[in-house]
Design a protein around this motif. Structure first.
Motif, short mmCIF file in Angstrom:
data_model
loop_
_atom_site.label_atom_id
_atom_site.label_comp_id
_atom_site.label_asym_id
_atom_site.label_seq_id
_atom_site.Cartn_x
_atom_site.Cartn_y
_atom_site.Cartn_z
N ILE A 16 0.80 -1.23 0.00
CA ILE A 16 0.00 0.00 0.00
C ILE A 16 0.84 1.28 0.00
CG2 ILE A 16 -2.00 -1.08 1.09
CD1 ILE A 16 -1.20 0.56 3.66
N ALA A 17 2.14 1.17 -0.25
CA ALA A 17 2.98 2.37 -0.26
C ALA A 17 2.53 3.37 -1.32
CB ALA A 17 4.44 1.97 -0.49
N ASP A 18 2.13 2.88 -2.49
CA ASP A 18 1.68 3.78 -3.55
C ASP A 18 0.40 4.50 -3.14
OD1 ASP A 18 3.69 3.10 -5.62
OD2 ASP A 18 2.79 1.12 -5.45
N VAL A 22 -0.20 8.71 -2.52
CA VAL A 22 -1.26 9.52 -3.12
C VAL A 22 -2.12 10.17 -2.04
CG1 VAL A 22 -3.35 9.43 -4.54
CG2 VAL A 22 -1.30 8.21 -5.27
N VAL A 23 -2.48 9.41 -1.02
CA VAL A 23 -3.36 9.92 0.04
C VAL A 23 -2.70 11.08 0.78
CG1 VAL A 23 -4.37 9.36 2.29
CG2 VAL A 23 -4.74 7.83 0.34
N ASP A 189 -0.39 1.38 -9.16
CA ASP A 189 -0.22 2.32 -10.27
C ASP A 189 -0.65 3.70 -9.79
OD1 ASP A 189 -0.69 3.96 -12.54
OD2 ASP A 189 -1.09 2.23 -13.80
N VAL A 190 0.32 4.58 -9.57
CA VAL A 190 0.03 5.89 -8.98
C VAL A 190 -0.92 6.70 -9.85
CG1 VAL A 190 1.05 8.12 -8.35
CG2 VAL A 190 2.12 6.00 -7.58
N VAL A 211 -11.63 -0.08 -5.22
CA VAL A 211 -11.16 -1.45 -5.08
C VAL A 211 -9.76 -1.54 -5.69
CG1 VAL A 211 -11.57 -3.87 -5.69
CG2 VAL A 211 -13.51 -2.37 -5.14
N LEU A 212 -8.78 -1.85 -4.86
CA LEU A 212 -7.38 -1.91 -5.31
C LEU A 212 -6.96 -3.35 -5.54
CD1 LEU A 212 -5.62 0.48 -2.75
CD2 LEU A 212 -6.83 1.09 -4.85
#
Length: 251
Positions: A16-18, A22-23, A189-190, A211-212
């Motif tokens: 979840i680093a990407d 973004v967040v 995918d950023v 949904v990731l």
């Protein structure tokens, strides 16, 4: 943070680093000098054991020091393997899965009652979709029209002992059936992540869900291939080679 301990929820952190980039660097409104600012947007990490990634993000925005990161996971240190809300920038205590979305619903309702513009972004896992409390919260959010609430579901296909136990597909359509506006993207995918947030920003009267589809250990091929990636143990001799893989993937 994990290198000198030899173990940790490393695969989830890379997973979840990407999303957290973004967040925290694009989506959230926050006060750099005041983690408790009343008008802040909230990021609720329902999956408390993903803490290693959250702490890194909080360090990036100035809420945690490097010395605090170095103490991660040590006995008595504030940065535990699962989150505590005593840490600056951490909104809920994690650990008991399936509870985060319900708390996020409460925060979104509270913001509405306070006439606050605050958004609430809640990150939960596909494993938590096996919890009835998650769907109760999803139903409540739709019922109350919480259009400033965003649920981000990390679908990496694993839980503690291997693959997720229950077959939960089609996940996106289930959230739509509960009255949510939904996007489904590659969570590593950023550009796709930014597009998903942008696409949901102007929708009204309904809660939002993204949904990731993610890869545990993303960016380190050796970890991506591990069958048991929930809690990674790495020998001292492996750390340098894994770090070299990560640097090569991001070159």
């Amino acid at each position: 943070m994990a290198a000198d301990k030899g173990e940790g929820y490393i695969a989830q952190g890379l997973d979840i680093a990407d999303l957290l980039a973004v967040v925290y660097l694009r989506e959230l409104r926050y006060e750099p000098t005041d983690p408790g600012w009343a008008e802040r947007d909230r990021f609720v990490l329902s999956i408390g054991h993903y803490s290693i990634a959250l702490y890194a993000a909080l360090h990036r925005i100035g809420y945690l020091t490097e010395d605090q990161l170095d103490s991660f996971g040590l006995n008595g240190a504030p940065l535990a393997l699962s989150t505590f809300d005593s840490v600056p920038g951490v909104e809920i205590t994690g650990g008991s899965l399936g509870q985060g979305l319900g708390q996020a619903v409460g925060m979104a309702l509270g913001a509405r009652l306070d006439d606050s513009p605050a958004r609430v972004i809640c990150c939960l896992s596909d494993g938590e979709l096996q919890e009835g409390s998650t769907w109760e919260a999803a139903m409540a959010a739709s019922n109350f029209g919480l259009d400033r609430l965003v649920a981000v579901i990390d679908c990496n296909g694993i839980q503690a002992d291997g693959p997720t136990v229950l077959h939960m597909e089609p996940i996106a359509q289930k959230w739509e059936a509960f009255g949510w506006d939904v996007r489904e993207v590659d969570g590593n995918d950023v550009a796709a992540l930014m597009g998903a947030f942008d696409g949901l920003r102007d929708q009204d009267a309904s809660p939002k869900a993204i949904v990731l589809r993610t890869t545990p250990g993303k960016g380190i091929p050796t970890l991506e291939k591990r069958e048991r990636a929930h809690f990674v143990r790495v020998g001292a001799d492996e750390w340098n080679s894994l770090r070299s893989e990560l640097e090569a993937e991001n070159a």
